[in-house]
Write a protein that holds these residues in place. Structure first.
Motif, short mmCIF file in Angstrom:
data_model
loop_
_atom_site.label_atom_id
_atom_site.label_comp_id
_atom_site.label_asym_id
_atom_site.label_seq_id
_atom_site.Cartn_x
_atom_site.Cartn_y
_atom_site.Cartn_z
N HIS A 1 -102.78 -47.99 28.30
CA HIS A 1 -103.08 -47.90 29.21
C HIS A 1 -103.80 -46.12 28.52
N ARG A 2 -104.38 -45.81 29.08
CA ARG A 2 -104.82 -43.52 29.55
C ARG A 2 -105.12 -43.49 31.01
N PHE A 3 -104.82 -44.49 31.80
CA PHE A 3 -105.92 -44.06 33.09
C PHE A 3 -103.93 -42.95 34.05
N VAL A 4 -104.63 -41.89 34.41
CA VAL A 4 -103.41 -41.30 34.95
C VAL A 4 -103.71 -41.20 36.68
N PRO A 5 -103.20 -41.89 37.69
CA PRO A 5 -103.37 -41.09 38.82
C PRO A 5 -103.33 -39.49 38.82
N TYR B 1 -100.47 -55.48 41.72
CA TYR B 1 -98.67 -55.63 42.23
C TYR B 1 -98.71 -55.01 40.07
N PHE B 2 -98.79 -56.47 39.81
CA PHE B 2 -98.69 -56.48 38.31
C PHE B 2 -99.54 -55.12 37.37
N GLY B 3 -100.95 -55.00 37.85
CA GLY B 3 -101.51 -53.54 37.73
C GLY B 3 -100.95 -52.60 37.64
N PHE B 4 -100.68 -51.93 39.22
CA PHE B 4 -99.98 -50.89 39.11
C PHE B 4 -98.76 -51.41 38.75
N HIS B 5 -98.26 -51.67 38.80
CA HIS B 5 -96.50 -51.64 38.85
C HIS B 5 -96.45 -51.97 37.76
N ASP B 6 -96.87 -52.44 36.73
CA ASP B 6 -96.03 -53.18 35.25
C ASP B 6 -97.27 -52.08 35.00
N GLY B 7 -98.36 -52.15 35.02
CA GLY B 7 -99.37 -51.82 33.81
C GLY B 7 -99.02 -50.08 33.74
N ILE B 8 -99.11 -49.68 35.27
CA ILE B 8 -99.76 -47.88 35.89
C ILE B 8 -98.38 -47.50 36.00
N VAL B 9 -97.75 -47.54 36.34
CA VAL B 9 -96.39 -47.19 36.27
C VAL B 9 -94.93 -46.94 35.46
N SER C 1 -104.85 -39.08 42.43
CA SER C 1 -104.64 -39.31 44.43
C SER C 1 -103.56 -38.49 44.71
N ARG C 2 -103.70 -38.50 45.57
CA ARG C 2 -102.17 -37.89 46.14
C ARG C 2 -101.65 -39.43 46.45
N TYR C 3 -102.50 -40.56 46.98
CA TYR C 3 -102.11 -41.39 47.98
C TYR C 3 -101.10 -42.25 46.16
N LEU C 4 -101.97 -42.54 45.20
CA LEU C 4 -101.27 -42.76 43.56
C LEU C 4 -100.41 -42.01 42.90
N LYS C 5 -100.16 -40.84 43.52
CA LYS C 5 -99.47 -39.94 43.02
C LYS C 5 -98.01 -40.65 43.67
N ARG C 6 -98.27 -40.24 45.07
CA ARG C 6 -96.69 -40.54 46.11
C ARG C 6 -96.34 -41.70 45.58
N ILE C 7 -97.27 -43.44 45.46
CA ILE C 7 -96.83 -44.42 45.03
C ILE C 7 -95.76 -44.32 43.94
N VAL C 8 -96.72 -43.81 42.83
CA VAL C 8 -95.86 -43.64 42.01
C VAL C 8 -94.26 -43.05 41.27
N GLN C 9 -94.05 -41.73 42.55
CA GLN C 9 -93.79 -41.04 42.03
C GLN C 9 -91.85 -41.80 43.43
N ALA C 10 -92.64 -41.92 44.04
CA ALA C 10 -91.77 -42.97 44.90
C ALA C 10 -90.96 -44.31 44.10
N HIS C 11 -92.05 -44.62 43.65
CA HIS C 11 -91.21 -45.68 42.36
C HIS C 11 -90.37 -45.53 41.78
N LEU C 12 -91.00 -43.76 41.02
CA LEU C 12 -89.35 -43.03 39.86
C LEU C 12 -88.78 -43.26 40.47
N LEU C 13 -88.47 -41.87 41.66
CA LEU C 13 -87.51 -42.48 43.18
C LEU C 13 -86.28 -43.31 42.62
N HIS C 14 -86.90 -44.51 43.04
CA HIS C 14 -86.62 -45.79 43.75
C HIS C 14 -85.53 -46.34 41.93
N HIS C 15 -86.04 -46.05 41.50
CA HIS C 15 -85.01 -46.07 39.57
C HIS C 15 -84.26 -45.39 38.88
N VAL C 16 -84.03 -43.75 40.25
CA VAL C 16 -83.10 -42.41 39.53
C VAL C 16 -81.27 -43.50 40.01
#
Length: 171
Positions: free
Chosen positions: A106-110, A92-100, A112-127
């Motif tokens: 970092h320079r990591f760009v998601p 959770y820490f690595g993905f949520h706090d680090g990547i999202v 895969s469809r799965y990672l993109k979906r998780i990132v987008q869903a979390h950003l929609l949570h924050h709207v």
């Protein structure tokens, strides 16, 4: 306890933590615990936010289970369960706090469809700026972004941030 039993117990704990995290996020953090979690839905001032205290709170049971299983003679499965809780927290820490939220450089760009979906869903949570009206409370499992957008639209935009504030300055 043999690894043949311990490893499946560990993995089941990691998977089961998703249900716990969903419930805690939806009904505690967006409920009576909003006084801490609200800081996560606002632009951060400095390196830390009050919401970070949840990491400390949720680490407690993991530490207790690990110590109980390894040092205090509790059922050996407690060690595997405590390790599973800790692993979920690390993921959770690595993905949520680090990547999202990019709290770690970092320079990591998601890609895969799965990672993109998780990132987008979390950003929609924050709207949504308020504790009510938000969508997508999970971490490892998230509805399709199209479904989340439709749900936000159905709610007539209640609590949605002004344009330009959709990610609350957290990117």
């Amino acid at each position: 306890m043999t690894p043949l039993i311990g490893i499946p117990l560990f993995l089941a704990t990691v998977v089961g933590m998703e249900g716990f995290a969903y419930a805690a996020h939806r009904w505690i953090m967006h409920g009576p615990g909003w006084f801490l979690h609200a800081s996560h839905h606002r632009p951060r001032k400095g390196r830390f936010e009050l919401n970070d205290l949840y990491a400390v709170i949720f680490a407690g049971p993991s530490i207790l289970l690990l110590a109980g299983g390894m040092r205090w003679g509790w059922w050996p499965g407690c060690t595997w369960i405590g390790a599973g809780v800790a692993a979920y927290g690390a993921i959770y820490f690595g993905f949520h706090d680090g990547i999202v939220h990019k709290r770690l450089p970092h320079r990591f760009v998601p890609r895969s469809r799965y990672l993109k979906r998780i990132v987008q869903a979390h950003l929609l949570h924050h709207v949504v700026a308020t504790k009510a009206g938000t969508v997508s409370f999970g971490f490892l499992v998230a509805p399709k972004p199209e479904a989340l957008k439709a749900e936000l639209k159905r709610r007539a935009g209640a609590g949605i941030r002004a344009p330009g504030m959709a990610d609350s300055g957290r990117r």
